[in-house]
Design an enzyme around this catalytic site. Structure first.
Site, PDB file in Angstrom:
ATOM      1  N   LYS A 111      31.272  51.594  65.268  1.00  0.00           N
ATOM      2  CA  LYS A 111      31.085  50.468  64.366  1.00  0.00           C
ATOM      3  C   LYS A 111      31.266  50.923  62.907  1.00  0.00           C
ATOM      4  O   LYS A 111      30.833  52.011  62.555  1.00  0.00           O
ATOM      5  CB  LYS A 111      29.653  49.940  64.566  1.00  0.00           C
ATOM      6  CG  LYS A 111      29.480  48.480  64.251  1.00  0.00           C
ATOM      7  CD  LYS A 111      28.105  47.995  64.673  1.00  0.00           C
ATOM      8  CE  LYS A 111      27.674  46.879  63.747  1.00  0.00           C
ATOM      9  NZ  LYS A 111      26.356  46.341  64.072  1.00  0.00           N
ATOM     10  N   LYS A 171      15.289  53.777  66.850  1.00  0.00           N
ATOM     11  CA  LYS A 171      14.920  54.168  65.491  1.00  0.00           C
ATOM     12  C   LYS A 171      13.737  55.107  65.451  1.00  0.00           C
ATOM     13  O   LYS A 171      13.707  56.051  64.668  1.00  0.00           O
ATOM     14  CB  LYS A 171      14.600  52.924  64.646  1.00  0.00           C
ATOM     15  CG  LYS A 171      15.801  52.229  64.069  1.00  0.00           C
ATOM     16  CD  LYS A 171      15.369  51.397  62.856  1.00  0.00           C
ATOM     17  CE  LYS A 171      16.524  50.630  62.259  1.00  0.00           C
ATOM     18  NZ  LYS A 171      16.056  49.761  61.152  1.00  0.00           N
ATOM     19  N   LYS A 174      27.694  51.697  56.837  1.00  0.00           N
ATOM     20  CA  LYS A 174      27.448  52.190  55.481  1.00  0.00           C
ATOM     21  C   LYS A 174      26.953  53.630  55.506  1.00  0.00           C
ATOM     22  O   LYS A 174      27.011  54.315  54.502  1.00  0.00           O
ATOM     23  CB  LYS A 174      26.410  51.315  54.780  1.00  0.00           C
ATOM     24  CG  LYS A 174      25.043  51.414  55.437  1.00  0.00           C
ATOM     25  CD  LYS A 174      23.990  50.598  54.753  1.00  0.00           C
ATOM     26  CE  LYS A 174      22.684  50.757  55.507  1.00  0.00           C
ATOM     27  NZ  LYS A 174      21.710  49.741  55.221  1.00  0.00           N
TER      28      LYS A 174
END
Ligand code: TRP
Length: 340
Positions: free
Chosen positions: A202, A119, A205
Site C-alpha cells: 500500500k 499495532k 506516508k
C-alpha cells in the site's frame, strides 16, 4: 439495509497524524467530496485528533497536522458550508458518549480487533489504554450523530462491525431502538493506491522511500518526476484487465489513471492498449498534474491563513455540537443519569 427511521447522514474521520498521500485523496477525500456533492445525505467530516493521541504525537506537530488536514479537505473539494468540517476535540460529546460505550463494549471484543493486535503487537503491556479503547470512541464519533453511512477503507471494516455491535448491545440492554445500525461504505479494490516502487504494498506516508508515494502537498514538478520514475515492466499495456493480474505495478498505474480520470480501469485499457509505459506515464503524469497540482497549490495558500482555518474548524464544531448535544442528552437519560 440502512436503517430507514434515521435521516441519511454520512460521517467519516481521518487522523491528523501527518503526511497526506494520493492514497488518502483517492481512497478517502475524493469519495467524501462525491458524497457531499451527490445530495441526499448530510455529510460530516472530522479530523480525529483524540484518536491520533492514542500513540504519541508531538503537540506542535499535532496542531500543524490538524490544520494541514483541514486545508487538504477544503482543497480537495469539501465545502465547509455544505459539509460539517471540524476537529474531534472541539466537540466534547464524542468523548462523553465514548465513555458510555467503554461500558457497553466488552474486553473480549476489543482484544479481537486486528488493528489492536497489529499495532500493540507483542508489546501490548506498554500500549496506551486509549489504543485499546480506540474503537469505542470511533463508535461514539459515528453514533453521536446517528450517522447511517460511513465511508471507510477495507482496514476499518472490523471497527465498523464493532460499532454495529455496540449500537445493537446498547439498544438491547436498555430496551430501546435508539442508535442506528450504521452501514459501511467500503471503497473498491480499484481505489486502493499502491506504492510506486512496489505494486504489492500500500502507498504509505511511513515508507522510507519518498519516491514510493505522491503527497497531497507535492507540486507539479514532484508529481511528474515521481510518476516518470515509477516502477513498471517492459511490456505494453494489454487489452484486458486479467492480463494485469501478474503485473501489480502496471495495474496500480492503470488504477490511478482510472480514479483520476473518473473512468473504469477497462476504459483506460481501451484508450491505451498497446502503449509502452514511457508513453502511458506521460499521459498519466499530465493527468495527475492537472488534477493534483491545483490541490497542493490551494493547500499551501490556505495554510498561510491559520486564523481562517481555525475559524472554519470552530464554526464546524458549533454546527456539529448542535446535532450531538440532544443525542448525547437522550443517551444519558436512557442510561439513567440524573440531569438537574
Ligand atoms: N479509525 C479511522 C482510521 O484510522 C479514523 C476514524 C476515527 C474514523 N473515527 C472514525 C473513520 C469514524 C470513520 C468513522 O482510519
Amino acid at each position: 439495509m440502512a436503517d430507514t427511521k434515521f435521516t441519511p447522514r454520512v460521517f467519516s474521520g481521518i487522523q491528523p497524524s501527518g503526511g497526506l498521500t494520493l492514497g488518502n485523496y483517492l481512497g478517502a477525500m475524493k469519495r467524501f467530496v462525491d458524497m457531499q456533492n451527490a445530495g441526499g445525505f448530510e455529510t460530516i467530516y472530522c479530523m480525529v485528533d483524540l484518536h491520533a493521541i492514542t500513540v504519541w504525537q508531538n503537540p506542535n506537530d499535532l496542531k500543524k497536522n490538524t490544520r494541514e488536514l483541514c486545508a487538504g479537505f477544503i482543497a480537495a473539494g469539501i465545502d465547509p458550508e455544505k459539509s460539517i468540517l471540524f476537529n474531534q476535540s472541539q466537540v466534547p460529546e464524542h468523548a462523553q458518549l465514548g465513555w458510555l460505550f467503554n461500558c457497553v463494549a466488552r474486553m473480549g471484543w476489543m482484544g479481537r480487533m486486528t488493528q489492536w493486535k497489529d499495532k500493540a503487537g507483542k508489546n501490548a503491556e506498554n500500549a496506551s489504554l486509549g489504543l485499546f479503547a480506540y474503537p469505542a470512541l470511533m463508535a461514539a464519533d459515528i453514533l453521536v450523530y446517528h450517522a447511517t453511512h460511513v465511508p471507510v477503507g477495507e482496514d476499518q471494516k472490523q471497527h465498523l462491525e464493532l460499532t454495529r455491535d455496540i449500537a445493537a448491545k446498547f439498544n438491547h440492554d436498555f430496551g430501546v431502538e435508539f442508535f442506528p445500525i450504521a452501514e459501511p461504505v467500503i471503497e473498491g479494490a480499484a481505489t486502493r493506491v499502491m506504492s510506486l516502487k512496489d505494486g504489492t504494498k500500500k502507498m504509505s506516508k511511513s515508507d522510507p522511500a519518498e519516491a514510493s508515494r505522491i503527497n497531497m502537498t507535492d507540486d507539479a514538478d514532484a508529481i511528474s518526476k515521481k510518476i516518470r520514475k515509477a516502477k513498471t515492466d517492459p511490456d505494453p499495456l494489454p487489452d484486458s484487465l486479467t492480463e494485469l493480474d501478474t503485473r501489480p505495478e502496471a495495474r496500480n498505474l492503470v488504477n490511478i489513471y482510472a480514479a483520476l480520470a473518473e473512468i473504469t480501469p477497462q476504459a483506460v485499457l481501451d484508450q491505451h492498449q498497446g502503449a509502452l509505459f514511457g508513453h502511458f506515464k506521460m499521459a498519466l503524469s499530465d493527468l495527475a498534474v492537472a488534477k493534483l497540482a491545483p490541490i497542493s497549490t490551494e493547500m499551501a495558500r490556505l495554510m498561510q491563513d491559520q486564523a481562517e482555518i481555525d475559524r472554519i474548524l470552530g464554526r464546524g464544531a458549533e454546527r456539529a455540537r448542535a446535532l450531538a448535544t440532544p443525542i448525547l442528552a437522550q443517551a444519558y437519560d436512557i442510561v439513567g443519569m440524573v440531569r438537574s
